[in-house]
Design an enzyme around this catalytic site. Sequence first.
Site, short mmCIF file in Angstrom:
data_model
loop_
_atom_site.label_atom_id
_atom_site.label_comp_id
_atom_site.label_asym_id
_atom_site.label_seq_id
_atom_site.Cartn_x
_atom_site.Cartn_y
_atom_site.Cartn_z
N GLY A 71 0.81 -1.21 0.00
CA GLY A 71 0.00 0.00 0.00
C GLY A 71 0.85 1.27 0.00
O GLY A 71 0.55 2.23 -0.71
N ASN A 151 -8.74 4.00 7.89
CA ASN A 151 -8.19 2.88 8.65
C ASN A 151 -8.43 2.99 10.15
O ASN A 151 -8.36 2.00 10.85
CB ASN A 151 -6.69 2.75 8.38
N GLN A 179 -7.96 -0.16 2.88
CA GLN A 179 -8.89 -0.72 3.88
C GLN A 179 -10.20 -1.20 3.26
O GLN A 179 -11.00 -1.84 3.94
CB GLN A 179 -9.21 0.32 4.97
N GLY A 200 -2.05 -6.53 -0.10
CA GLY A 200 -2.44 -7.91 0.17
C GLY A 200 -2.70 -8.25 1.63
O GLY A 200 -3.63 -8.99 1.95
N CYS A 325 0.75 2.42 12.94
CA CYS A 325 1.93 3.19 12.52
C CYS A 325 2.22 4.32 13.49
O CYS A 325 3.32 4.83 13.55
CB CYS A 325 1.70 3.77 11.14
#
Length: 393
Positions: A71, A151, A179, A200, A325
């Site tokens: 992504g 997300n 997402q 993925g 993150c």
Amino acid sequence: MQKIYFDHAATTAMHPQVVEAMLPYFTENFGNPSSIYEIARKNKQALDESRDKIAKLLGADPKEIYFTSGGTESDNWAIKGIAEAYKNKGNHIITSAIEHHAVLHTCEYLESQGYEVTYLPVNEYGQVDPQDVLKAIKDTTILITIMYANNEIGTIQPIEEIGKIAREKGIVFHTDAVQAVGHIPIDVKKANVDLLSLSGHKFHGPKGVGVLYIRKGVKIKPLLHGGAQERGRRGGTENVAGIVGLAKALELALENMEENNKKMTELRDYIIKEVTSRIDHVKLNGHPTDRLPNNINFTFDFIEGESLLLLLDMKGIYASSGSACTSGSLDPSHVLLAIGLPHEKAHGSLRITLGDENTKEEADYFLEVLPSIVQRLRDMSPLYEAYKKEQNL
Ligand SMILES: *Cc1c(COP(=O)(O)O)cnc(C)c1O
């Protein structure tokens, strides 16, 4: 102790059938797809079949599917690649305040390179108003990039409408659908998008592999210069096992989507209903209905999300506060601030993201342990103390 994984927006376990599909490409089918002998041709064929399969599942043409490392690369490529390809036309980019950092930090980088970026606000539910997009468009606008679904709070954006505006104005439109793909039905033509990122590992596929859909006719500069792979637009020997795994995972996700979403929506709504009735001073963040079937995001007043996560972890429950993150940083989530939460409330958030393997028993265990954890943290909180004094409790 049981282990309950409630963090599917961070990543997911690979489906056993995905692992099985990938295995031969680590061992006997190891050839480089660019070579011409038999074992390599077999890999080239696996690559082509995966591309065809993914294109079909997204309503795209196989020539519009480009494989990336995930992504983050897809977002970087889309934004930098369009910015550079269209720089003679202008230097203005429109995005939203609630994008993933793969988009936000890329836009910030481009600002340092002389581009101008408009960060559109969102409403209290985290939705961009398509009229705001229209109003932000200038003669110099070359790209609009708005995420499909958020997300952190799960809010789904009016992508079709934004895409219609972009198309009418002749401006390239990218969406970070990391997402959304594999979670809600997506057709790139219906969505009116020119570029779309997916990854993925967010739908039971492997990590480190993603796709950038690039509509035919859209100009883009490469991000990675190298060999002639991906029609000369993205150099590097293809991650054949990963690509085969991604295609299999997407196929499985879409095959079972309706059934899985029905189950997850029921579980999601059950948890929301029970938490808000069993615990005081709690609010659901995000849109009540335009939200991902697996997303729950609460704010508990008077407590720190990080402490809540630690105590849940001790009970074997794995969740998140904000995005994975940003954990490690003590800054409150930019998404929660953008929907209007004050700093102290933005700190008290809990994100639960369900997967198809989660059960009602797991939800019940969570509902059983959560109230006492919240109470324990509130009992230690000076903010709660002050509140009780104010209310004469
Ligand atoms: C996870 C995520 C990304 C990053 O994808 P990777 O494959 O982990 O690089 C980008 N955007 C959103 C919305 C995400 O949830």
